[in-house]
Design an enzyme around this catalytic site. Structure first.
Site, PDB file in Angstrom:
ATOM      1  CB  CYS A 140       8.032 -22.399  32.533  1.00 32.97           C
ATOM      2  SG  CYS A 140       8.190 -21.125  33.501  1.00 32.97           S
ATOM      3  CE  LYS A 162      13.749 -19.340  36.472  1.00 27.31           C
ATOM      4  NZ  LYS A 162      13.098 -19.026  35.153  1.00 27.31           N
ATOM      5  CB  CYS A 208       6.438 -18.078  32.024  1.00 28.50           C
ATOM      6  SG  CYS A 208       7.990 -17.502  32.058  1.00 28.50           S
ATOM      7  CD  GLU A 226      17.600 -29.960  37.799  1.00 29.32           C
ATOM      8  OE1 GLU A 226      17.892 -30.074  36.779  1.00 29.32           O
ATOM      9  OE2 GLU A 226      16.305 -29.934  37.981  1.00 29.32           O
ATOM     10  CE  LYS A 234      16.102 -16.138  37.226  1.00 36.08           C
ATOM     11  NZ  LYS A 234      15.124 -16.604  36.241  1.00 36.08           N
TER      12      LYS A 234
HETATM   13  C1  PBG Z   1      11.209 -16.959  32.984  1.00 38.36           C
HETATM   14  C2  PBG Z   1      12.051 -16.261  33.875  1.00 38.36           C
HETATM   15  C3  PBG Z   1      11.895 -15.605  34.912  1.00 38.36           C
HETATM   16  C4  PBG Z   1      13.297 -14.844  35.175  1.00 38.36           C
HETATM   17  C5  PBG Z   1      14.056 -15.337  34.209  1.00 38.36           C
HETATM   18  N1  PBG Z   1      13.412 -16.001  33.149  1.00 38.36           N
HETATM   19  C6  PBG Z   1      11.029 -15.647  35.965  1.00 38.36           C
HETATM   20  C7  PBG Z   1      10.365 -16.868  36.559  1.00 38.36           C
HETATM   21  O1  PBG Z   1      11.039 -17.969  36.414  1.00 38.36           O
HETATM   22  O2  PBG Z   1       9.297 -16.824  36.902  1.00 38.36           O
HETATM   23  C8  PBG Z   1      13.558 -13.896  36.474  1.00 38.36           C
HETATM   24  C9  PBG Z   1      14.492 -12.954  36.142  1.00 38.36           C
HETATM   25  C10 PBG Z   1      14.307 -12.043  37.394  1.00 38.36           C
HETATM   26  O3  PBG Z   1      13.780 -12.348  38.168  1.00 38.36           O
HETATM   27  O4  PBG Z   1      15.362 -11.024  37.256  1.00 38.36           O
HETATM   28  N2  PBG Z   1      11.071 -18.425  33.160  1.00 38.36           N
HETATM   29 ZN    ZN Z   2       9.182 -19.317  32.386  1.00 36.43          ZN
END
Ligand code: PBG
Ligand code: ZN
Length: 332
Positions: A131, A198, A123, A236, A251
């Site tokens: 992504c 995630k 991304c 997952e 996350k």
């Molecule tokens: C990329 C990614 C993201 C984050 C970590 N890797 C953003 C998203 O998925 O849009 C978020 C990390 C944060 O908010 O501190 N895929």
């Molecule tokens: Zn991403």
């Protein structure tokens, strides 16, 4: 009174409270996320993330030396390429001379023990901000077509010196695909920390501003998880472990303590939790207003994430916390 059982007995002094404390935190459990950008001599503060910076590669090294001195486990590196270099396939993410590869080589030359963890996703590098690569009519993310690109990216980072690669894209099968390509190129020792559970979270807002990685249309709900689901997180995680993940991540962190707990119970591998940008920024806003006490709230929040079952914490507070632990004013 005839009370015989009095839990308060074990709360009478700092020494006693410390002795019976169930959860601890040390700098060696912390990972510090950092943003690397193109250019020279740049150290610019991220407006929505006070105290966090984007560094150009030439200024990254001295910052990494500081992080290493704090005895933090490692850093998670995110790349912000020149917008003009972005394309539909996220090519700047896997060029051998791309931003993160240069940052990793610079880091390898500057620090010895600090773990270098590279976030693997497209991304930040695609012109559409998704992504993965896209299929047309209707536009949607092409799962299987993305695996090859992610594998290339992970391999480029391993070659450039990453100790750990961390796929954050949420494509099905990416851990297996990455493991296979690392192994067939001789990188059996490069570990995979998968962003296993995630969620499609509003808490990534400040990060997307920092990394200029917001999707240009739609959202990430077709690949990131629905905040309403918990059992699916278990699924997952199980899949990522079957595909060879060495560590798994949940996350965001604080709004998902139940998920951290479930993942802790179902797996034997180290569990990481990512206190994301929005969690950080929301707290900072309250600190700036004087509504919450910074030191106390940061400590309570991180201990809660540890208590829920996370072994490893990714947090933008890593440096200040490591510093406090070292100075001895963490375990009051
Ligand atoms: C990329 C990614 C993201 C984050 C970590 N890797 C953003 C998203 O998925 O849009 C978020 C990390 C944060 O908010 O501190 N895929
Ligand atoms: Zn991403």
């Amino acid at each position: 009174m005839t009370l015989t059982i009095r839990p308060r007995r074990l709360r009478t002094s700092p020494r006693l409270r410390r002795m019976v404390r169930e959860t601890r935190l040390e700098p060696g459990q912390l990972i510090y996320p950092m943003f690397v950008r193109e250019g020279r001599g740049i150290r610019e503060e991220i407006p929505s993330m006070p105290g966090q910076f984007r560094y150009s590669v030439d200024l990254l090294g001295q910052e990494l030396e500081r992080v290493e001195e704090l005895e933090i486990a490692g850093v998670m590196l995110f790349g912000i390429p020149d917008p003009s270099e972005k394309d539909a396939l996220g090519t700047p993410g896997y060029l051998e001379d791309g931003l993160i590869c240069r940052a990793l080589r610079e880091a390898r030359a500057r620090v010895e023990d600090l773990l270098l963890i590279a976030d693997v996703c497209l991304c930040e590098y695609t012109d559409h901000g998704h992504c993965g690569r896209l299929l047309e009519d209707p536009p949607r993310v092409d799962n299987d077509g993305t695996l090859e690109l992610l594998s290339k990216e992970a391999l480029a980072y391993a070659r450039a010196g990453a100790h750990v690669v961390a796929p954050s894209d949420m494509m099905d099968g990416r851990v297996g695909a990455i493991r296979k390509s690392l192994d067939s190129a001789g990188f059996q020792e490069t570990a995979i920390l998968s962003y296993a559970a995630k969620y499609a979270s509003a808490y990534y807002g400040p990060f997307r501003e920092a990394a200029e990685s917001a999707p240009s249309f739609g959202d990430r709900k077709s690949y990131q998880m629905d905040p309403a689901n918990a059992r699916e997180a278990v699924r997952e995680v199980r899949l990522d472990l079957e595909e060879g993940a060495d560590m798994v991540m949940v996350k965001p962190a604080l709004p998902y303590l139940d998920i951290i707990h479930r993942v802790r119970r179902m797996s034997e591998v180290p569990v990481a939790a990512y206190q994301v940008s929005g969690e950080f920024s929301a707290l900072c806003a309250a600190f700036a207003q004087g509504w919450l006490n910074r030191d106390q709230t940061v400590r309570e929040t991180l201990l809660s994430i540890r208590r829920a079952g996370a072994d490893i914490l990714l947090t933008y507070f890593a440096c200040e916390v490591a510093d406090r632990i070292r100075r001895g004013d963490w375990n009051e």
